[in-house]
Design a protein around this motif. Structure first.
Motif, PDB file in Angstrom:
ATOM      1  N   LEU A 185       0.844  -1.195   0.000  1.00  0.00           N
ATOM      2  CA  LEU A 185       0.000   0.000   0.000  1.00  0.00           C
ATOM      3  C   LEU A 185       0.877   1.241   0.000  1.00  0.00           C
ATOM      4  O   LEU A 185       1.823   1.330   0.796  1.00  0.00           O
ATOM      5  CB  LEU A 185      -0.910   0.003   1.232  1.00  0.00           C
ATOM      6  N   VAL A 186       0.538   2.194  -0.852  1.00  0.00           N
ATOM      7  CA  VAL A 186       1.297   3.436  -0.927  1.00  0.00           C
ATOM      8  C   VAL A 186       0.333   4.611  -0.874  1.00  0.00           C
ATOM      9  O   VAL A 186      -0.528   4.757  -1.744  1.00  0.00           O
ATOM     10  CB  VAL A 186       2.132   3.505  -2.221  1.00  0.00           C
ATOM     11  N   GLU A 187       0.487   5.429   0.162  1.00  0.00           N
ATOM     12  CA  GLU A 187      -0.364   6.611   0.336  1.00  0.00           C
ATOM     13  C   GLU A 187       0.286   7.830  -0.301  1.00  0.00           C
ATOM     14  O   GLU A 187       1.508   7.913  -0.412  1.00  0.00           O
ATOM     15  CB  GLU A 187      -0.610   6.915   1.813  1.00  0.00           C
ATOM     16  N   SER A 188      -0.553   8.784  -0.645  1.00  0.00           N
ATOM     17  CA  SER A 188      -0.081  10.074  -1.124  1.00  0.00           C
ATOM     18  C   SER A 188      -1.156  11.116  -0.860  1.00  0.00           C
ATOM     19  O   SER A 188      -2.316  10.764  -0.608  1.00  0.00           O
ATOM     20  CB  SER A 188       0.256  10.019  -2.619  1.00  0.00           C
ATOM     21  N   GLY A 189      -0.744  12.380  -0.894  1.00  0.00           N
ATOM     22  CA  GLY A 189      -1.712  13.462  -0.821  1.00  0.00           C
ATOM     23  C   GLY A 189      -1.743  14.250   0.470  1.00  0.00           C
ATOM     24  O   GLY A 189      -2.512  15.202   0.590  1.00  0.00           O
ATOM     25  N   GLY A 190      -0.939  13.872   1.439  1.00  0.00           N
ATOM     26  CA  GLY A 190      -0.936  14.642   2.679  1.00  0.00           C
ATOM     27  C   GLY A 190      -0.282  15.995   2.503  1.00  0.00           C
ATOM     28  O   GLY A 190       0.254  16.317   1.436  1.00  0.00           O
ATOM     29  N   GLY A 191      -0.340  16.804   3.543  1.00  0.00           N
ATOM     30  CA  GLY A 191       0.288  18.115   3.470  1.00  0.00           C
ATOM     31  C   GLY A 191      -0.227  19.044   4.526  1.00  0.00           C
ATOM     32  O   GLY A 191      -0.869  18.618   5.498  1.00  0.00           O
ATOM     33  N   LEU A 192       0.052  20.320   4.329  1.00  0.00           N
ATOM     34  CA  LEU A 192      -0.364  21.372   5.249  1.00  0.00           C
ATOM     35  C   LEU A 192      -1.498  22.163   4.632  1.00  0.00           C
ATOM     36  O   LEU A 192      -1.429  22.568   3.467  1.00  0.00           O
ATOM     37  CB  LEU A 192       0.826  22.291   5.536  1.00  0.00           C
ATOM     38  N   VAL A 193      -2.546  22.377   5.419  1.00  0.00           N
ATOM     39  CA  VAL A 193      -3.702  23.110   4.929  1.00  0.00           C
ATOM     40  C   VAL A 193      -4.268  23.942   6.071  1.00  0.00           C
ATOM     41  O   VAL A 193      -4.121  23.587   7.253  1.00  0.00           O
ATOM     42  CB  VAL A 193      -4.765  22.134   4.373  1.00  0.00           C
ATOM     43  N   GLN A 194      -4.902  25.039   5.734  1.00  0.00           N
ATOM     44  CA  GLN A 194      -5.543  25.864   6.758  1.00  0.00           C
ATOM     45  C   GLN A 194      -6.891  25.276   7.155  1.00  0.00           C
ATOM     46  O   GLN A 194      -7.526  24.556   6.377  1.00  0.00           O
ATOM     47  CB  GLN A 194      -5.739  27.286   6.234  1.00  0.00           C
ATOM     48  N   ARG A 229      -7.094  15.733  -0.428  1.00  0.00           N
ATOM     49  CA  ARG A 229      -7.504  14.423  -0.927  1.00  0.00           C
ATOM     50  C   ARG A 229      -6.332  13.459  -0.808  1.00  0.00           C
ATOM     51  O   ARG A 229      -5.265  13.704  -1.367  1.00  0.00           O
ATOM     52  CB  ARG A 229      -7.945  14.511  -2.386  1.00  0.00           C
ATOM     53  N   LEU A 230      -6.571  12.381  -0.085  1.00  0.00           N
ATOM     54  CA  LEU A 230      -5.561  11.341   0.062  1.00  0.00           C
ATOM     55  C   LEU A 230      -5.859  10.196  -0.898  1.00  0.00           C
ATOM     56  O   LEU A 230      -7.019   9.898  -1.181  1.00  0.00           O
ATOM     57  CB  LEU A 230      -5.535  10.796   1.491  1.00  0.00           C
ATOM     58  N   SER A 231      -4.797   9.573  -1.382  1.00  0.00           N
ATOM     59  CA  SER A 231      -4.922   8.403  -2.240  1.00  0.00           C
ATOM     60  C   SER A 231      -4.119   7.260  -1.653  1.00  0.00           C
ATOM     61  O   SER A 231      -3.093   7.481  -1.008  1.00  0.00           O
ATOM     62  CB  SER A 231      -4.413   8.701  -3.652  1.00  0.00           C
ATOM     63  N   CYS A 232      -4.582   6.040  -1.907  1.00  0.00           N
ATOM     64  CA  CYS A 232      -3.848   4.856  -1.473  1.00  0.00           C
ATOM     65  C   CYS A 232      -3.934   3.824  -2.588  1.00  0.00           C
ATOM     66  O   CYS A 232      -5.021   3.324  -2.891  1.00  0.00           O
ATOM     67  CB  CYS A 232      -4.408   4.289  -0.191  1.00  0.00           C
ATOM     68  N   ALA A 233      -2.787   3.518  -3.176  1.00  0.00           N
ATOM     69  CA  ALA A 233      -2.729   2.547  -4.258  1.00  0.00           C
ATOM     70  C   ALA A 233      -2.276   1.204  -3.715  1.00  0.00           C
ATOM     71  O   ALA A 233      -1.250   1.127  -3.022  1.00  0.00           O
ATOM     72  CB  ALA A 233      -1.773   3.023  -5.348  1.00  0.00           C
ATOM     73  N   ALA A 234      -3.032   0.169  -4.025  1.00  0.00           N
ATOM     74  CA  ALA A 234      -2.711  -1.181  -3.572  1.00  0.00           C
ATOM     75  C   ALA A 234      -2.145  -1.999  -4.722  1.00  0.00           C
ATOM     76  O   ALA A 234      -2.584  -1.867  -5.868  1.00  0.00           O
ATOM     77  CB  ALA A 234      -3.964  -1.858  -3.021  1.00  0.00           C
ATOM     78  N   THR A 264       0.954   9.046   5.747  1.00  0.00           N
ATOM     79  CA  THR A 264       1.157  10.377   5.182  1.00  0.00           C
ATOM     80  C   THR A 264       0.662  11.396   6.207  1.00  0.00           C
ATOM     81  O   THR A 264      -0.352  11.191   6.861  1.00  0.00           O
ATOM     82  CB  THR A 264       0.431  10.542   3.834  1.00  0.00           C
ATOM     83  N   GLN A 265       1.407  12.468   6.346  1.00  0.00           N
ATOM     84  CA  GLN A 265       1.105  13.435   7.388  1.00  0.00           C
ATOM     85  C   GLN A 265       0.125  14.495   6.894  1.00  0.00           C
ATOM     86  O   GLN A 265       0.286  15.037   5.792  1.00  0.00           O
ATOM     87  CB  GLN A 265       2.387  14.100   7.861  1.00  0.00           C
TER      88      GLN A 265
END
Length: 124
Positions: free
Chosen positions: A4-13, A19-24, A118-119
């Motif tokens: 599993l690989v997550e992506s899309g985290g970050g800093l937001v107000q 939007r987070l994604s997780c590819a299996a 992902t943070q």
């Protein structure tokens, strides 16, 4: 094995969206459901949302109902977490997981596979 690989985290107000994604990949056909979980500093990991591959049945944790939406793309073996109206309390490391179990499929304890996380940081 399932990777599993997550992506899309970050800093937001606060009030913003992410939007987070997780590819299996791997033996994804062995899994019944996937989910998003989060762990904030000093707190236990909790379920955010989960979804079954076959029917798309969803489950949401109480703190995110009405703000977050989980979805899946079976063709891409990918799940998504649309997070709206984010609050500072949503700040955490978000993990994607997969389970083979068809009962209580949103129970973290029954998840067999995990991504690296992902943070997500929401500033006030």
């Amino acid at each position: 094995q399932v990777q599993l690989v997550e992506s899309g985290g970050g800093l937001v107000q606060a009030g913003g969206s992410l939007r987070l994604s997780c590819a299996a990949s791997g033996r994804t056909s062995d899994t019944y459901a996937m989910g998003w979980f989060r762990q904030a500093p000093g707190k236990e990991r909790e379920v955010v949302a989960a979804i079954t591959w076959s029917s798309g049945t969803t489950y949401y944790g109480n703190s995110v109902k009405g703000r977050f939406t989980i979805s899946r793309d079976n063709a891409k073996n990918t799940i998504y977490l649309q997070m709206n109206s984010l609050e500072p309390e949503d700040t955490a490391d978000y993990y994607c997981g997969a389970t083979k179990y068809s009962s209580v499929w949103y129970d973290e304890g029954l998840y067999d596979y995990w991504g690296q996380g992902t943070q997500v940081t929401v500033s006030s």
